[in-house]
Design a protein around this motif. Structure first.
Motif, PDB file in Angstrom:
ATOM      1  N   GLY A 265      83.870  26.999  11.279  1.00  0.00           N
ATOM      2  CA  GLY A 265      84.065  26.339  10.065  1.00  0.00           C
ATOM      3  C   GLY A 265      82.985  25.000  10.138  1.00  0.00           C
ATOM      4  O   GLY A 265      82.923  24.904   8.897  1.00  0.00           O
ATOM      5  N   LEU A 266      82.776  24.401  11.269  1.00  0.00           N
ATOM      6  CA  LEU A 266      81.971  23.406  10.993  1.00  0.00           C
ATOM      7  C   LEU A 266      80.470  23.613  10.478  1.00  0.00           C
ATOM      8  O   LEU A 266      79.854  22.809  10.333  1.00  0.00           O
ATOM      9  CB  LEU A 266      81.964  22.478  12.249  1.00  0.00           C
ATOM     10  CG  LEU A 266      83.075  22.204  12.851  1.00  0.00           C
ATOM     11  CD1 LEU A 266      83.070  21.614  14.390  1.00  0.00           C
ATOM     12  CD2 LEU A 266      83.755  21.011  12.019  1.00  0.00           C
ATOM     13  N   PHE A 267      79.984  24.808  10.892  1.00  0.00           N
ATOM     14  CA  PHE A 267      78.862  25.221  10.554  1.00  0.00           C
ATOM     15  C   PHE A 267      78.586  25.913   9.317  1.00  0.00           C
ATOM     16  O   PHE A 267      79.445  26.413   8.620  1.00  0.00           O
ATOM     17  CB  PHE A 267      78.239  26.241  11.566  1.00  0.00           C
ATOM     18  CG  PHE A 267      78.271  25.550  13.037  1.00  0.00           C
ATOM     19  CD1 PHE A 267      77.182  24.791  13.472  1.00  0.00           C
ATOM     20  CD2 PHE A 267      79.557  25.520  13.780  1.00  0.00           C
ATOM     21  CE1 PHE A 267      77.238  24.268  14.605  1.00  0.00           C
ATOM     22  CE2 PHE A 267      79.530  24.898  15.009  1.00  0.00           C
ATOM     23  CZ  PHE A 267      78.299  24.333  15.516  1.00  0.00           C
ATOM     24  N   GLY A 268      77.224  26.007   8.676  1.00  0.00           N
ATOM     25  CA  GLY A 268      76.889  26.858   7.380  1.00  0.00           C
ATOM     26  C   GLY A 268      76.365  25.667   6.622  1.00  0.00           C
ATOM     27  O   GLY A 268      75.605  24.968   6.779  1.00  0.00           O
ATOM     28  N   ASP A 269      76.431  26.298   5.197  1.00  0.00           N
ATOM     29  CA  ASP A 269      75.883  25.501   4.034  1.00  0.00           C
ATOM     30  C   ASP A 269      75.948  23.991   4.345  1.00  0.00           C
ATOM     31  O   ASP A 269      77.109  23.494   4.511  1.00  0.00           O
ATOM     32  CB  ASP A 269      76.383  25.923   2.687  1.00  0.00           C
ATOM     33  CG  ASP A 269      76.074  27.468   2.489  1.00  0.00           C
ATOM     34  OD1 ASP A 269      75.113  27.968   3.141  1.00  0.00           O
ATOM     35  OD2 ASP A 269      76.668  28.004   1.604  1.00  0.00           O
TER      36      ASP A 269
END
Length: 286
Positions: free
Chosen positions: A226-230
């Motif tokens: 969840g730390l990663f992405g947009d």
């Protein structure tokens, strides 16, 4: 260009003198070493030397770690997030690249979210998020991990327990098992250097926190992903071919998420130190 300076940071209400190395000239790069019993900024020296022709590399030590006496302060994730905020206030860049090894990876990603203009891109080297005991024994034994940490932190008893685990033979066995990919690279001189790191005043506190999971930046794989992405700059993950099975599974899950770009590299949990040429090439590659 090469030099050493000390940044006088305030972290969680504590003065934290932070020694840093500057290497090279050009676009700024932040190199964050891993967290471990034998961690120090020196592990990034070979990689920095290979990037130095066109990058100016800043290499700090983490609070509670490094080849020097350690300042006492609360060793927990909140402190480490606050430390990176203080570091980026004192040395704001902007950085062409942020490189984080091991546990430093998740802290770097979280800092990039809080400071969206600080990094043009991120490179995570053998990223991890769980300490050794939770990785091996599972999170359900948290009570045991807490008891072990308190024992190692205790006066007298803690020194004795810690001393048993920083003998050169123990350090060498650990490095051959999962830190380096090629056991032949673990020389007597390297073991002596690593052993000296473990014997700095106050060193047992950082080790106790890390090994028992007290510095884990997130509690679960889902939280890690969840730390990663947009909202992040481009992220490249360097996945070592000989990473330990459980740690490798977390790296593979991150790459499989599609939120990062994965690249294979040689080595185990410290490829930036063992294979600096290959890691520098993987960082530079288009």
């Amino acid at each position: 260009m090469r030099g050493t300076l000390t940044l006088d940071l305030m972290v969680a209400g504590h003065a934290v003198p932070t020694p840093c190395d500057w290497v090279g000239s050009g676009a700024d790069v932040l190199l964050l070493p891993a967290l471990s019993t034998i961690a120090s900024r020196a592990e990034m020296a070979g990689l920095a030397a290979r990037l130095a022709a066109d990058h100016r590399c800043l290499i700090p030590d983490w609070p509670g770690f490094g080849a020097h006496p350690r300042a006492r302060l609360p060793l927990n994730p909140a402190t480490f997030h606050a430390y990176l905020d203080a570091l980026l206030a004192a040395a704001p860049g902007p950085y062409a690249i942020g490189v984080g090894a091991g546990h430093a990876a998740a802290y770097l990603v979280a800092a990039a979210r809080r400071h969206p203009k600080a990094f043009a891109r991120l490179v995570l080297v053998a990223p991890t998020w769980r300490g050794p005991l939770p990785t091996v024994m599972g999170p359900e034994r948290q009570g045991l991990f807490t008891a072990i940490r308190r024992a190692v932190e205790a006066p007298l008893l803690g020194d004795a327990l810690y001393g048993l685990n920083i003998r050169p033979k123990v350090i060498g066995r650990m490095m051959r098992a999962h830190v380096y990919g090629d056991a032949a690279h673990v020389t007597d001189s390297l073991i002596a250097e690593k052993t000296a790191i473990t014997r700095q005043r106050g060193a047992r506190f950082g080790t106790a926190a890390f090994v028992t999971g007290g510095l884990d930046p997130v509690p679960t794989r889902d939280a890690f992903l969840g730390l990663f992405g947009d909202g992040l700059p481009p992220v490249r993950v360097l996945r070592p071919s000989r990473a330990p099975r459980r740690s490798a599974a977390e790296m593979d899950a991150l790459v499989a998420s599609g939120r990062v770009e994965g690249r294979p590299v040689p080595g185990a949990l410290s490829p930036h130190e063992e294979y600096p040429d290959e890691i520098a090439e993987a960082i530079r590659a288009a």
